[in-house]
Scaffold this active site. Structure first.
Site, mmCIF file in Angstrom:
data_model
loop_
_atom_site.group_PDB
_atom_site.id
_atom_site.type_symbol
_atom_site.label_atom_id
_atom_site.label_comp_id
_atom_site.label_asym_id
_atom_site.label_seq_id
_atom_site.Cartn_x
_atom_site.Cartn_y
_atom_site.Cartn_z
ATOM 1 C CG HIS A 50 -8.554 5.451 5.892
ATOM 2 N ND1 HIS A 50 -7.888 4.271 6.083
ATOM 3 C CD2 HIS A 50 -9.839 5.087 5.621
ATOM 4 C CE1 HIS A 50 -8.715 3.247 5.937
ATOM 5 N NE2 HIS A 50 -9.901 3.720 5.648
ATOM 6 N N GLY B 195 -9.624 -6.546 8.612
ATOM 7 C CA GLY B 195 -8.474 -5.888 9.237
ATOM 8 C C GLY B 195 -8.158 -6.496 10.581
ATOM 9 N NE ARG B 196 -11.313 -3.263 13.707
ATOM 10 C CZ ARG B 196 -12.406 -2.527 13.929
ATOM 11 N NH1 ARG B 196 -12.500 -1.829 15.030
ATOM 12 N NH2 ARG B 196 -13.390 -2.495 13.044
ATOM 13 C CE1 TYR C 190 -3.095 9.418 7.299
ATOM 14 C CE2 TYR C 190 -4.380 7.583 6.445
ATOM 15 C CZ TYR C 190 -3.752 8.219 7.500
ATOM 16 O OH TYR C 190 -3.788 7.675 8.768
ATOM 17 N NE ARG D 207 -8.751 -0.128 2.427
ATOM 18 C CZ ARG D 207 -8.791 -0.352 3.736
ATOM 19 N NH1 ARG D 207 -8.049 0.356 4.569
ATOM 20 N NH2 ARG D 207 -9.554 -1.311 4.233
ATOM 21 C CD GLN E 97 -2.954 1.302 2.193
ATOM 22 O OE1 GLN E 97 -2.509 1.361 3.331
ATOM 23 N NE2 GLN E 97 -4.246 1.417 1.927
ATOM 24 C CG HIS F 252 -3.873 4.807 1.960
ATOM 25 N ND1 HIS F 252 -5.221 5.039 2.075
ATOM 26 C CD2 HIS F 252 -3.432 4.604 3.230
ATOM 27 C CE1 HIS F 252 -5.562 4.979 3.363
ATOM 28 N NE2 HIS F 252 -4.496 4.724 4.077
#
Ligand SMILES: Cc1cc2nc3c(=O)[nH]c(=O)nc-3n(C[C@H](O)[C@H](O)[C@H](O)COP(=O)(O)O)c2cc1C
Length: 367
Positions: free
Chosen positions: A186, A324-325, A188, A235, A102, A183
Site C-alpha cells: 500500500h 476486510g470490509r 508505505y 503483506r 501488523q 506491512h
C-alpha cells in the site's frame, strides 16, 4: 464437500494452527488514544467479537514515533501500548482466536503534525506522496490531509529502522500476539523502497531491485531473528495502481521479492490484490508464477467473494482468504459463510474514528 467448506478447513501457517482459512484483513480504525497512540478501551471487545476468524491480522501499528502517519492509529513501541495490546490478545485467545500484529512504518505517507518534533516525514527519496493521510480536528474527528513533503533518509539511519522492526516484534511477543505481519504493501515505507518510481537513491538501497528490496528483507530477517520465521508473515501489494508508485518491472520485481521471501520460510505471504482500489485483477499467469515461486502459505485479499476464494483455493493459488470490509460489518463472518447467510453491509462513514458506532455494535446472526 460444498465449495465453501474448503474455507472452513484448518490450516497450519508457520508456528500457528488455525481453525479455518477465513482471515480478517488488517483494518485501520483510528480509534486509539492520543497522546500515546494507545489502543482504545473498545479494542478488546472489537477484536474478541471477530475471534472466529482463522487468523485476525490487527490494524497496522506504527513501530516507532517516526513511523506514524495517521492520527488515531495505535503504536507498538511503549509499555502502555504493550499493556493495552495485552488486553486485546487475551480477549481474542479467551474466545479461541488467533491474532497477529501488523507492523507499520508509513514513510512519506505522513504529516509533520503527527511526526516527532513536527519534523518532516522520512522516505527513500524526497519525493512527496500524492496520497492523503488523516489528522484529527479540534473535536477529535478524523480529517483527511495532504501528506507533507518528506526528507530522504540518510544511509546511517537505515539500521535504526531495521532495529525498530525487531523491537516492535519483541513487544508484540510480550503483548501476547501469535505473530507479526510486516506491512510491505500500500505504498508505505517498505514499498516506497521497493518501487523504482519512489526510490531514486544512489546508494546500496537504490537502483537495481536487489538494492531496493534490501530494507524490506533486512526488516524480515530482523523480525525472524527476534522471534522465529514461523511467527512472521508479510503483506505485499503487486502492481500498485498509484501514480506515485511506478515501477520499472512490476512483475519481475514482485517475483524477485517473493523468491527471496520463499527462502525464509515465513508463516505466510499475504497478497493484497490491487483491484479493490481501482487496479486491474491479477492476471492468471501472475498467480501461477507466484505459486511456482512460493510453496508456503499464500493468503489472497482484496474485493474477494466466497466464490473467488473457493476457485482460487481449488486452483492452488491461495491457501486462505482475508476479508476486510466484510469483517467490519459481520463479526461472525465464518459462521455466515458456513450457513450461507446474508452479509450485512458496512457503513463507510464509521470506518475511521469515533466510538462504538460502526465498531463494536454490528450484530451477529440471531441477535
Ligand atoms: C477501513 C480500512 C482500513 C484499512 N486498514 C488497513 C491496514 O491497516 N493495513 C493494511 O494492510 N490494509 C488495510 N486496509 C486494506 C484491507 O486490509 C483490505 O486489503 C481491503 O479492504 C480490501 O479487502 P476487502 O475487499 O475484503 O475489504 C484497510 C481497508 C479499509 C477499508
Amino acid at each position: 464437500m460444498r465449495g465453501a467448506d474448503a474455507l472452513l478447513q484448518p490450516l497450519t501457517a508457520g508456528a500457528m494452527q488455525l481453525a479455518n482459512r477465513i482471515w480478517m484483513a488488517p483494518l485501520t480504525r483510528l480509534r486509539s488514544i492520543e497522546p500515546g497512540d494507545v489502543p482504545g478501551p473498545l479494542a478488546s471487545t472489537y477484536y474478541r467479537q471477530r475471534a472466529s476468524a482463522g487468523l485476525i491480522v490487527s490494524e497496522a501499528a506504527h513501530i516507532s514515533p517516526q513511523a506514524k502517519g495517521y492520527a488515531g492509529a495505535p503504536g507498538i513501541f511503549s509499555p502502555e501500548q504493550v499493556k493495552a495490546w495485552q488486553g486485546v490478545t487475551e480477549a481474542v485467545h479467551a474466545a479461541g482466536g488467533r491474532i497477529v500484529l501488523q507492523l507499520w512504518h508509513v514513510g512519506r505517507v505522513s504529516h509533520c503534525e503527527v511526526q516527532p518534533g513536527g519534523l518532516a516525514p522520512v522516505a527513500p527519496s524526497a519525493l512527496p506522496s500524492q496520497g492523503r493521510t488523516s489528522l484529527r480536528d479540534a473535536e477529535g474527528r478524523p480529517v483527511r490531509a495532504a501528506c507533507s513533503v518528506p526528507r530522504a533518509l540518510e544511509r546511517v539511519e537505515l539500521p535504526g529502522i531495521v532495529d525498530a522492526y525487531a523491537m516492535a516484534t519483541r513487544r508484540a511477543r510480550q503483548a501476547g500476539f501469535d505473530g507479526v505481519e510486516i506491512h510491505a504493501a500500500h505504498g508505505y515505507l517498505l514499498q516506497q523502497f521497493l518501487c523504482s518510481g519512489s526510490n531514486q537513491r544512489t546508494d546500496d538501497y537504490g537502483g537495481v531491485i536487489e538494492n531496493r528490496a534490501r530494507l524490506c528483507l533486512e526488516a524480515v530477517d530482523a523480525c525472524c531473528a527476534e522471534w522465529s520465521s514461523g511467527h512472521v508473515g508479510i503483506r505485499i501489494f503487486p502492481f500498485p495502481p498509484m501514480p506515485d508508485l511506478t515501477d520499472d518491472d512490476p512483475q519481475g520485481n514482485a517475483f524477485y521479492l517473493v523468491e527471496q521471501l520463499a527462502q525464509r520460510h515465513l508463516a505466510y505471504l499475504h497478497v493484497s490484490e490491487p483491484d479493490w482500489v481501482g487496479g486491474a485483477e491479477l492476471p492468471e499467469a501472475f498467480r501461477e508464477g507466484l505459486r511456482a515461486r512460493y510453496p508456503g502459505v499464500i493468503v489472497g485479499s482484496g474485493a474477494y467473494t466466497v466464490e473467488d476464494a473457493v476457485v482460487r483455493l481449488e486452483r492452488g493459488w491461495i491457501d486462505a482468504v482475508a476479508f476486510g470490509r466484510a469483517f467490519i460489518a459481520n463479526p461472525d463472518l465464518p459462521a455466515r459463510i458456513r450457513h450461507d447467510r446474508l452479509w450485512a453491509t458496512p457503513d463507510s462513514g464509521t470506518f475511521y474514528g469515533g466510538g462504538a458506532a460502526g465498531y463494536t455494535d454490528y450484530p451477529v446472526m440471531g441477535d
